[in-house]
Scaffold this active site. Structure first.
Site, mmCIF file in Angstrom:
data_model
loop_
_atom_site.group_PDB
_atom_site.id
_atom_site.type_symbol
_atom_site.label_atom_id
_atom_site.label_comp_id
_atom_site.label_asym_id
_atom_site.label_seq_id
_atom_site.Cartn_x
_atom_site.Cartn_y
_atom_site.Cartn_z
ATOM 1 N N CYS A 161 -6.747 3.096 -2.071
ATOM 2 C CA CYS A 161 -6.845 1.780 -1.517
ATOM 3 C C CYS A 161 -7.777 0.949 -2.083
ATOM 4 O O CYS A 161 -7.705 -0.278 -2.762
ATOM 5 C CB CYS A 161 -7.074 1.980 0.011
ATOM 6 N N ASP B 96 0.921 -1.100 -0.120
ATOM 7 C CA ASP B 96 0.040 0.083 -0.198
ATOM 8 C C ASP B 96 0.881 1.254 -0.035
ATOM 9 O O ASP B 96 1.757 1.449 0.796
ATOM 10 C CB ASP B 96 -0.741 0.057 1.206
ATOM 11 N N ASP B 97 0.795 2.136 -1.016
ATOM 12 C CA ASP B 97 1.374 3.111 -1.246
ATOM 13 C C ASP B 97 2.878 2.971 -1.405
ATOM 14 O O ASP B 97 3.560 4.029 -1.248
ATOM 15 C CB ASP B 97 1.218 4.041 0.111
ATOM 16 N N HIS C 247 -9.640 -4.174 3.118
ATOM 17 C CA HIS C 247 -10.383 -2.753 2.749
ATOM 18 C C HIS C 247 -11.351 -3.050 1.553
ATOM 19 O O HIS C 247 -11.438 -2.186 0.664
ATOM 20 C CB HIS C 247 -9.113 -1.722 2.403
#
Length: 247
Positions: free
Chosen positions: A70, A31-32, A125
């Site tokens: 996300c 993530d990121d 998520h």
């Protein structure tokens, strides 16, 4: 153009390609994580285990994400469809009652139909209520946090049960890694599918004690160093279980 039909059929063909022994599948999603954050792409942060994958495998340098945030990016990754078509056009929050649409086929659904053992470890998520949890989307088991680490509550879930009300950010990667390794060991006779969507390096950041200050690049570097360690643990487990199976 990679259509949904081609995407899904290609995944199914992976499972059926080798009739004697289907291949195991591990999908690690960060993530990121930036393009230039890995040393194989020129970063000063050492990521030797990920670099090994880049060296011994294949690097795909001409690619696009279906969405930069996300929830939608995860929905597209798992289904091969545009996020808006699977009811995830935006980032989901704990107050939301929705999630990945019912009836959508995920990678896990396809592989489970081929007798794969399946598990999701990490940040889901895509909805925290039934029928949106991983265990309703083709995964036999789930371990992780259902939302981003900057959202509250920050539950740590085991399958559909909340086991920790507020997950510890400094031990999160270690716990993910331990559970992933355990799954590989338990499923070593295969075939298996492990989907490991890491929480980091999404902020707020937290690194284990053994990794704090190790990168010389601040907390961000320390988090990536631990993430690379996690990949190394997965690789080591794969080699060990493969050698044991050959004996």
């Amino acid at each position: 153009m990679l259509t949904r039909r081609i995407f899904l059929s290609s995944l199914a063909s992976v499972a059926a390609a080798a009739p004697a022994k289907p291949v195991n599948v591990i999908l690690i999603f960060c993530d990121d994580l930036g393009w230039g954050d890995l040393s194989c792409y020129g970063s000063a942060i050492a990521t030797p285990n990920i670099d090994r994958l880049a060296k011994e495998g294949a690097r795909f340098t001409h690619c696009l994400s279906a969405n930069p945030v996300c929830s939608p990016s995860r929905a597209a990754l798992l289904t091969g469809r545009y996020p808006t078509r699977v009811a995830v056009p935006r980032v989901l929050f704990p107050v939301d009652k929705t999630g990945l649409a019912e009836g959508e086929q995920t990678i896990a659904n396809l592989l489970k139909a081929k007798n794969y053992k399946t598990m999701c470890v990490g940040k889901w998520h895509l909805g925290h209520l039934a029928p949106h949890l991983p265990t309703y989307k083709g995964f036999d088991h789930y371990f992780g946090i259902p939302y981003s680490n900057d959202m509250s509550p920050r539950w740590l879930m085991d399958d559909e049960k909340v086991v920790v009300e507020t997950a510890d950010l400094e031990t999160l990667q270690q716990k993910y890694t331990e559970r992933a390794v355990r799954f590989i060991e338990d499923a070593k006779d295969g075939p298996f599918f492990l989907y490991m969507p890491h929480t980091y390096p999404h902020i707020p950041l937290g690194a284990g004690k053994a990794f704090r200050g190790k990168s010389k690049q601040g907390i961000y570097g320390d988090v990536l160093t631990e993430l690379d360690w996690s990949v190394g643990q997965i690789l080591a487990c794969l080699l060990y279980t493969s050698d044991a199976a050959d004996e």
